[in-house]
Scaffold this motif. Structure first.
Motif, PDB file in Angstrom:
ATOM      1  N   CYS A 167      -4.611   8.451  -0.613  1.00 35.66           N
ATOM      2  CA  CYS A 167      -5.510   7.331  -0.343  1.00 35.66           C
ATOM      3  C   CYS A 167      -6.963   7.771  -0.447  1.00 35.66           C
ATOM      4  N   TYR A 201      -8.583   2.043  -3.815  1.00 38.27           N
ATOM      5  CA  TYR A 201      -7.740   2.284  -2.649  1.00 38.27           C
ATOM      6  C   TYR A 201      -7.188   3.710  -2.655  1.00 38.27           C
ATOM      7  N   PHE A 202      -6.829   4.173  -3.854  1.00 37.42           N
ATOM      8  CA  PHE A 202      -6.238   5.506  -3.984  1.00 37.42           C
ATOM      9  C   PHE A 202      -7.020   6.281  -5.036  1.00 37.42           C
ATOM     10  N   VAL A 229      -9.035   2.897   0.853  1.00 32.24           N
ATOM     11  CA  VAL A 229      -8.191   1.772   1.231  1.00 32.24           C
ATOM     12  C   VAL A 229      -8.590   1.187   2.586  1.00 32.24           C
ATOM     13  N   LYS A 230      -9.107   1.988   3.485  1.00 34.93           N
ATOM     14  CA  LYS A 230      -9.426   1.496   4.830  1.00 34.93           C
ATOM     15  C   LYS A 230     -10.682   0.632   4.850  1.00 34.93           C
ATOM     16  N   LEU A 241       0.810  -1.211   0.000  1.00 38.33           N
ATOM     17  CA  LEU A 241       0.000   0.000   0.000  1.00 38.33           C
ATOM     18  C   LEU A 241       0.848   1.267   0.000  1.00 38.33           C
ATOM     19  N   TYR A 248      -4.652   0.657   7.978  1.00 33.58           N
ATOM     20  CA  TYR A 248      -3.690   1.317   7.084  1.00 33.58           C
ATOM     21  C   TYR A 248      -3.231   2.653   7.677  1.00 33.58           C
TER      22      TYR A 248
END
Length: 478
Positions: free
Chosen positions: A83, A158-159, A86-87, A77, A93
């Motif tokens: 981000c 995620y990003f 992603v969490k 990651l 993270y």
């Protein structure tokens, strides 16, 4: 995931080289690219005894600039992107470190390593920046050197620059890559394998052939255009030579006409000269005759005078009556003297006339000489013009010969051009057929994927059914 032997392997975001079942020994060269320096050192120690594995500490970005690299508590990651969700999969993270890193482009990376022309393998083990990497790849000269590409995909962004699986698939299919099998890593995360469409090579060969044919066609058209321009130039030169020859011919005709006029004038002058000479000769003859006649008359008159004088003297001596006769004779003598003076005057006039005729004859002779000189010059000019006309006619014939040969060459080039057009048409038809085959193959592949999906779904249902049977069996035992 079973691996297929490739010539070279490039693994972007290699990390700890986990998650994909691939045998690195099957490749002639394996390039493990990782941005985290600590992990690169660990990989170098791990594969220090393996000659075909090369570890590269590099961060791939759109340009070679200094970027801010965030190192996360989970290496996969770590990224330069911000981000987003992603969490949702990794609630724990967090960024543990950040450093400035000198990035490299994908072209710089591929230029620094050894890759075969085709049938290599690429693994993009990244959650962020996949779109930029793929666009760099497909816009570079290395677009078709990878026969197999494996991409890490997630159903959650995620990003901020992450792509969803459907978006990656559309991008890959737009560049002739077909999605095949996939390997699930975790819930909503998988490695998707893409194979280069086998018809792309044939299509590329066909495109190359069509490009060569188009190049040859363009070259032939350009050559034909040059030949046509040269033919037009030759035709213009021939027309110019024809005009010049016509002008020279007109000049020659004018010169010949002038020559004829000069010859006529010379003949007229010769006739005038001969006529004048004849008149002069006749005048001279008449003058001589007049002189002779005058001399004879004078001599006769002298004789008669002498005779009359003798007679007069005799008559004077003999008779007084003779005085009257003497006076008569004196009158006659006076008449004869007047006649002699008149003859002398005519002789002088004839002499003056002869002098004038000689002067006119001299002037005519000089004029004849001048005309003869002009005639010689005209003949020389005519000869020079005739020689130039002969040379121009020879050049004209030579140009006509070259024009005929160029027309034959143009006809040959035209036939070759028609043949190239027919070949290009055939190649285009073959390309269309291959495109149809690709579409059929894609439809079959899609049907296969749908069947695979249904099979997986059916397997899942069977597993659920088995679980229910086992549960029922436990209840039955109880």
């Amino acid at each position: 995931m079973s691996s297929i032997a490739k010539k070279n392997l490039v693994w972007l975001g290699a990390g700890n080289v986990e998650g994909i079942d691939v045998d690195l020994q099957e490749f002639s060269n394996c390039y493990l690219v990782e941005a985290n320096q600590d992990i690169c050192q660990a990989l170098q120690q791990r594969y220090s005894h393996v000659s075909n594995i090369h570890v590269l500490n590099s961060l791939i970005d759109d340009s070679s600039d200094l970027v801010h690299f965030n190192i996360a508590n989970l290496n996969t990651l770590s990224s330069i992107s911000k981000c987003k969700d992603v969490k949702m999969h990794y609630p724990g993270y967090r960024v543990v470190n950040a450093e400035n890193f000198k990035s490299s482009t994908l072209t710089d990376l591929f230029s620094s390593i050894t890759l075969e022309d085709e049938d290599n393998m690429l693994i993009i083990d990244l959650y962020a920046g996949v779109e930029g990497v793929l666009k760099q790849l497909f816009n570079s000269d290395f677009a078709k050197v990878f026969g197999k590409i494996v991409i890490l995909e997630s159903e959650v962004r995620y990003f901020e620059d992450s792509l969803l699986p459907a978006e990656i698939t559309r991008l890959m299919e737009a560049n002739s890559y077909i999605p095949t099998q996939h390997t699930a890593v975790a819930e909503g995360v998988q490695y998707q394998q893409y194979l280069l469409n086998p018809l792309v090579k044939e299509l590329q060969c066909t495109k190359n052939t069509a490009s060569v044919l188009e190049s040859e066609l363009s070259s032939a058209q350009q050559k034909l255009l040059l030949e046509e321009q040269q033919s037009i130039r030759f035709a213009a030169e021939i027309k110019e030579y024809s005009s010049l020859a016509e002008s020279l011919e007109n000049q020659i005709n004018d010169a010949e006409q002038r020559n004829q006029e000069l010859l006529k004038e010379l003949d007229q002058i010769k006739q005038d000269y001969e006529s004048t000479f004849s008149e002069l000769a006749q005048t001279r003859s008449e003058c001589e005759e007049t002189k002779a006649s005058s001399a004879a008359q004078l001599e006769e008159s002298n004789l008669r005078t002498e005779s009359l004088t003798n007679k007069l003297e005799e008559k004077l001596k003999n008779n007084k009556e003779l005085l009257e006769q003497n006076e008569l004779f004196n009158h006659e003598i006076k008449h004869l003297k007047d006649a002699v003076e008149l003859l002398q005057k005519q002789k002088q006039e004839l002499s003056n006339l002869s002098s004038e005729k000689d002067k006119d004859l001299s002037e005519l002779t000089d004029r004849v000489a001048v005309l003869e000189s002009e005639l010689d010059e005209s003949k020389n000019r005519n000869a020079s013009l005739l020689d130039e006309k002969r040379k121009i006619e020879e050049a004209f014939k030579e140009k006509e010969k070259w024009l005929s040969e160029h027309e034959k060459w143009n006809a040959s080039l035209q036939q070759e051009l028609e043949k190239l057009k027919a070949d290009l048409k055939t190649a285009n038809e073959n390309v269309d057929i291959q495109k149809q085959q690709v579409e059929v193959l894609l439809s079959k592949e899609q049907a296969l994927q749908e069947q695979t999906f249904r099979n997986d779904k059916l397997t899942l249902e069977l597993e659920k059914f088995d679980a229910q049977l086992q549960m029922l069996a436990r209840f039955v035992k109880v």
